[in-house]
Design a protein around this motif. Structure first.
Motif, PDB file in Angstrom:
ATOM      1  N   LEU A  39      -5.113   1.840  -9.252  1.00  0.00           N
ATOM      2  CA  LEU A  39      -4.977   1.341  -7.883  1.00  0.00           C
ATOM      3  C   LEU A  39      -6.322   1.353  -7.161  1.00  0.00           C
ATOM      4  O   LEU A  39      -7.068   2.336  -7.247  1.00  0.00           O
ATOM      5  CB  LEU A  39      -3.996   2.197  -7.091  1.00  0.00           C
ATOM      6  CG  LEU A  39      -2.535   2.165  -7.521  1.00  0.00           C
ATOM      7  CD1 LEU A  39      -1.716   3.118  -6.663  1.00  0.00           C
ATOM      8  CD2 LEU A  39      -1.977   0.754  -7.427  1.00  0.00           C
ATOM      9  N   ALA A  65      -3.603   8.150  -8.442  1.00  0.00           N
ATOM     10  CA  ALA A  65      -3.687   6.720  -8.123  1.00  0.00           C
ATOM     11  C   ALA A  65      -4.772   6.042  -8.944  1.00  0.00           C
ATOM     12  O   ALA A  65      -4.615   4.902  -9.397  1.00  0.00           O
ATOM     13  CB  ALA A  65      -3.954   6.533  -6.630  1.00  0.00           C
ATOM     14  N   LEU A  69      -5.473   7.181   1.772  1.00  0.00           N
ATOM     15  CA  LEU A  69      -5.383   8.571   2.207  1.00  0.00           C
ATOM     16  C   LEU A  69      -6.437   8.819   3.287  1.00  0.00           C
ATOM     17  O   LEU A  69      -7.620   8.510   3.094  1.00  0.00           O
ATOM     18  CB  LEU A  69      -5.596   9.534   1.035  1.00  0.00           C
ATOM     19  CG  LEU A  69      -5.206  10.990   1.319  1.00  0.00           C
ATOM     20  CD1 LEU A  69      -3.693  11.115   1.547  1.00  0.00           C
ATOM     21  CD2 LEU A  69      -5.623  11.906   0.173  1.00  0.00           C
ATOM     22  N   PHE A 107      -3.971   2.365  -2.790  1.00  0.00           N
ATOM     23  CA  PHE A 107      -3.601   3.708  -2.360  1.00  0.00           C
ATOM     24  C   PHE A 107      -4.470   4.097  -1.182  1.00  0.00           C
ATOM     25  O   PHE A 107      -5.691   3.905  -1.194  1.00  0.00           O
ATOM     26  CB  PHE A 107      -3.800   4.705  -3.503  1.00  0.00           C
ATOM     27  CG  PHE A 107      -3.515   6.127  -3.113  1.00  0.00           C
ATOM     28  CD1 PHE A 107      -2.221   6.623  -3.169  1.00  0.00           C
ATOM     29  CD2 PHE A 107      -4.532   6.961  -2.672  1.00  0.00           C
ATOM     30  CE1 PHE A 107      -1.948   7.935  -2.802  1.00  0.00           C
ATOM     31  CE2 PHE A 107      -4.272   8.266  -2.306  1.00  0.00           C
ATOM     32  CZ  PHE A 107      -2.975   8.754  -2.368  1.00  0.00           C
ATOM     33  N   MET A 151       4.320   4.067  -7.140  1.00  0.00           N
ATOM     34  CA  MET A 151       2.880   3.828  -7.018  1.00  0.00           C
ATOM     35  C   MET A 151       2.422   2.687  -7.911  1.00  0.00           C
ATOM     36  O   MET A 151       1.546   1.901  -7.543  1.00  0.00           O
ATOM     37  CB  MET A 151       2.113   5.107  -7.366  1.00  0.00           C
ATOM     38  CG  MET A 151       2.339   6.262  -6.400  1.00  0.00           C
ATOM     39  SD  MET A 151       1.639   7.828  -7.005  1.00  0.00           S
ATOM     40  CE  MET A 151      -0.124   7.470  -6.907  1.00  0.00           C
ATOM     41  N   MET A 198       2.300  -0.808  -6.499  1.00  0.00           N
ATOM     42  CA  MET A 198       1.478  -1.013  -5.320  1.00  0.00           C
ATOM     43  C   MET A 198       0.185  -1.770  -5.619  1.00  0.00           C
ATOM     44  O   MET A 198      -0.218  -1.924  -6.763  1.00  0.00           O
ATOM     45  CB  MET A 198       1.144   0.337  -4.686  1.00  0.00           C
ATOM     46  CG  MET A 198       2.357   1.150  -4.230  1.00  0.00           C
ATOM     47  SD  MET A 198       3.240   0.391  -2.853  1.00  0.00           S
ATOM     48  CE  MET A 198       4.783  -0.045  -3.648  1.00  0.00           C
ATOM     49  N   LEU A 219      -8.655   2.282  -4.277  1.00  0.00           N
ATOM     50  CA  LEU A 219      -8.558   3.476  -3.443  1.00  0.00           C
ATOM     51  C   LEU A 219      -9.184   3.229  -2.078  1.00  0.00           C
ATOM     52  O   LEU A 219     -10.345   2.810  -1.984  1.00  0.00           O
ATOM     53  CB  LEU A 219      -9.265   4.650  -4.123  1.00  0.00           C
ATOM     54  CG  LEU A 219      -8.775   5.008  -5.534  1.00  0.00           C
ATOM     55  CD1 LEU A 219      -9.645   6.108  -6.137  1.00  0.00           C
ATOM     56  CD2 LEU A 219      -7.312   5.443  -5.501  1.00  0.00           C
ATOM     57  N   LEU A 228       0.835  -1.188   0.000  1.00  0.00           N
ATOM     58  CA  LEU A 228       0.000   0.000   0.000  1.00  0.00           C
ATOM     59  C   LEU A 228       0.874   1.244   0.000  1.00  0.00           C
ATOM     60  O   LEU A 228       2.012   1.211   0.469  1.00  0.00           O
ATOM     61  CB  LEU A 228      -0.901   0.014   1.237  1.00  0.00           C
ATOM     62  CG  LEU A 228      -1.784  -1.225   1.441  1.00  0.00           C
ATOM     63  CD1 LEU A 228      -2.345  -1.232   2.858  1.00  0.00           C
ATOM     64  CD2 LEU A 228      -2.915  -1.253   0.416  1.00  0.00           C
ATOM     65  N   CYS A 229       0.332   2.353  -0.507  1.00  0.00           N
ATOM     66  CA  CYS A 229       1.117   3.581  -0.511  1.00  0.00           C
ATOM     67  C   CYS A 229       0.230   4.792  -0.297  1.00  0.00           C
ATOM     68  O   CYS A 229      -1.000   4.734  -0.415  1.00  0.00           O
ATOM     69  CB  CYS A 229       1.877   3.728  -1.831  1.00  0.00           C
ATOM     70  SG  CYS A 229       0.843   4.160  -3.253  1.00  0.00           S
ATOM     71  N   SER A 230       0.895   5.895   0.027  1.00  0.00           N
ATOM     72  CA  SER A 230       0.263   7.201   0.033  1.00  0.00           C
ATOM     73  C   SER A 230       1.317   8.212  -0.387  1.00  0.00           C
ATOM     74  O   SER A 230       2.520   7.944  -0.300  1.00  0.00           O
ATOM     75  CB  SER A 230      -0.291   7.549   1.418  1.00  0.00           C
ATOM     76  OG  SER A 230      -1.124   8.697   1.336  1.00  0.00           O
ATOM     77  N   VAL A 256      -3.616  13.508  -5.618  1.00  0.00           N
ATOM     78  CA  VAL A 256      -2.952  12.199  -5.635  1.00  0.00           C
ATOM     79  C   VAL A 256      -3.966  11.063  -5.719  1.00  0.00           C
ATOM     80  O   VAL A 256      -3.645   9.968  -6.193  1.00  0.00           O
ATOM     81  CB  VAL A 256      -2.047  12.013  -4.399  1.00  0.00           C
ATOM     82  CG1 VAL A 256      -0.848  12.934  -4.460  1.00  0.00           C
ATOM     83  CG2 VAL A 256      -2.822  12.230  -3.108  1.00  0.00           C
ATOM     84  N   ILE A 257      -5.179  11.322  -5.261  1.00  0.00           N
ATOM     85  CA  ILE A 257      -6.226  10.295  -5.369  1.00  0.00           C
ATOM     86  C   ILE A 257      -6.509  10.006  -6.842  1.00  0.00           C
ATOM     87  O   ILE A 257      -6.622   8.842  -7.255  1.00  0.00           O
ATOM     88  CB  ILE A 257      -7.511  10.758  -4.650  1.00  0.00           C
ATOM     89  CG1 ILE A 257      -7.257  10.916  -3.149  1.00  0.00           C
ATOM     90  CG2 ILE A 257      -8.656   9.765  -4.889  1.00  0.00           C
ATOM     91  CD1 ILE A 257      -8.425  11.520  -2.394  1.00  0.00           C
TER      92      ILE A 257
END
Length: 354
Positions: free
Chosen positions: A297, A292, A278, A276, A270, A273, A299, A201-203, A288-289
């Motif tokens: 990705l 992604a 947030l 994502f 990203m 991944m 969300l 996972l990332c942010s 960034v949403i």
């Protein structure tokens, strides 16, 4: 041929700066000449180059000395820094710095516009420093002819705290340069190897109170009680990094979390991944949403972010959502064609290019 002036304090790391870069790449320069006025010569981003785009650097000292001066006083003694050039539209893309406001409002422009990047109502409640700045600059709002808001979810709050009820506000979400994203996603550093057996996972964002990464770390601690087959990568830096590192250590999450710092190309990370995440306390939009989303990705955003991102579903319980999350069988890239086309139409209207 239209003439447009845009004022911004810098092009260093930040969502506002990235949003401006994307707009500069989207503008139709066959129909306009754009002068970009900056108070800082440094840039984290690749500056677009067009024949009808001119970058003009102003005195940085002026921008740094005006924050605690009442705007009406600053406005009274400010001069036109454009040299008297006529513009069809002048844009304060910053909305925070009084220097940008004075630049726009003293210019010889037919229409003067401010971009609104955040939920000012919630920001005033959450940030003492911003309340001090607001006290000194709020009077500048009355001088503008029109406003652009990066999401419809921040318009009512802005009208409430500003008292601006009789001027048009257009919702213009941040343009997403999917071409750049798709070009850069394959430039993967040789030493980056996320574990394919884990849910990665990332942010991406600034490590500060607004972005709520302290909240997310607490959620991940709850996730770890049920599953440990995950890893979270945070791309970004900020004033709360040390506190976040301490929180990660105290919750015994150092094996599950990697703080990657600022990255010139976040998209290559990203793209590796599986989701994502947030959990910002508030946003203006949170571009960034959408980035992604372009990378296909899944969300996982908190429910409170829905008003800033129409059409994207949030979760009441992020921890439970991540406990139930699975690696996607395959990701489908999204060029956001309809999303960006609607933005371009609104942008052209407010700049007088339609």
């Amino acid at each position: 041929m239209k003439h447009i002036a845009i004022f911004q304090d810098n092009l260093r790391v930040g969502g506002v700066q990235k949003a401006l870069i994307n707009i500069l790449r989207e503008i139709d320069y066959s129909r306009c000449q754009v002068d970009l006025y900056l108070f800082d010569e440094g840039s984290f981003f690749d500056m677009p180059v067009f024949e009808n785009l001119r970058v003009i650097h102003l005195n940085a000292r002026f921008a740094s000395l005006d924050r605690l001066i009442y705007f009406n006083l600053l406005y009274r003694f400010s001069k036109d820094v454009t040299g008297g050039k006529f513009y069809d539209a002048a844009v304060d893309f910053n909305s925070y710095q009084n220097a940008c406001a004075a630049g726009v409002l003293k210019s010889n422009a037919r229409k003067k516009i401010m971009w609104i990047h955040n939920d000012m109502e919630i920001k005033l409640k959450n940030e003492p420093k911003y309340r001090i700045l607001w006290h000194f600059f709020k009077n500048k709002l009355a001088y503008y002819d029109e406003f652009a808001a990066v999401s419809p979810g921040i318009i009512d709050g802005f009208r409430k705290v500003s008292g601006i009820t009789d001027k048009p506000i257009t919702a213009i979400p941040n343009h997403i340069d999917t071409g750049e994203i798709f070009r850069k996603k394959n430039d993967i550093p040789a030493d980056f190897h996320p574990d394919p057996k884990k849910l990665n996972l990332c942010s991406v964002g600034r490590i500060c109170h607004q972005k709520g990464y302290d909240l997310l770390i607490n959620y991940l601690a709850r996730v770890k009680k049920t599953r440990n087959d995950f890893h979270f990568y945070l791309i970004g830096d900020g004033p709360d990094r040390s506190a976040l590192e301490g929180q990660i250590k105290n919750l015994n999450l150092r094996d599950e979390i990697t703080l990657m710092g600022n990255q010139a190309n976040p998209f290559c990370y990203m793209d590796q991944m599986d989701g994502f995440v947030l959990t910002s306390r508030y946003e203006g939009q949170g571009m960034v949403i959408r980035e992604a989303q372009a990378l296909g990705l899944p969300l996982y955003i908190s429910k409170n972010l829905e008003p800033y991102n129409p059409g994207i579903m949030g979760y009441e319980n992020i921890a439970e959502a991540l406990i139930q999350a699975k690696k996607p069988e395959r990701k489908i890239y999204n060029d956001l064609k309809d999303y960006n086309a609607a933005i371009t139409r609104s942008l052209n209207r407010i700049l007088g290019l339609s």
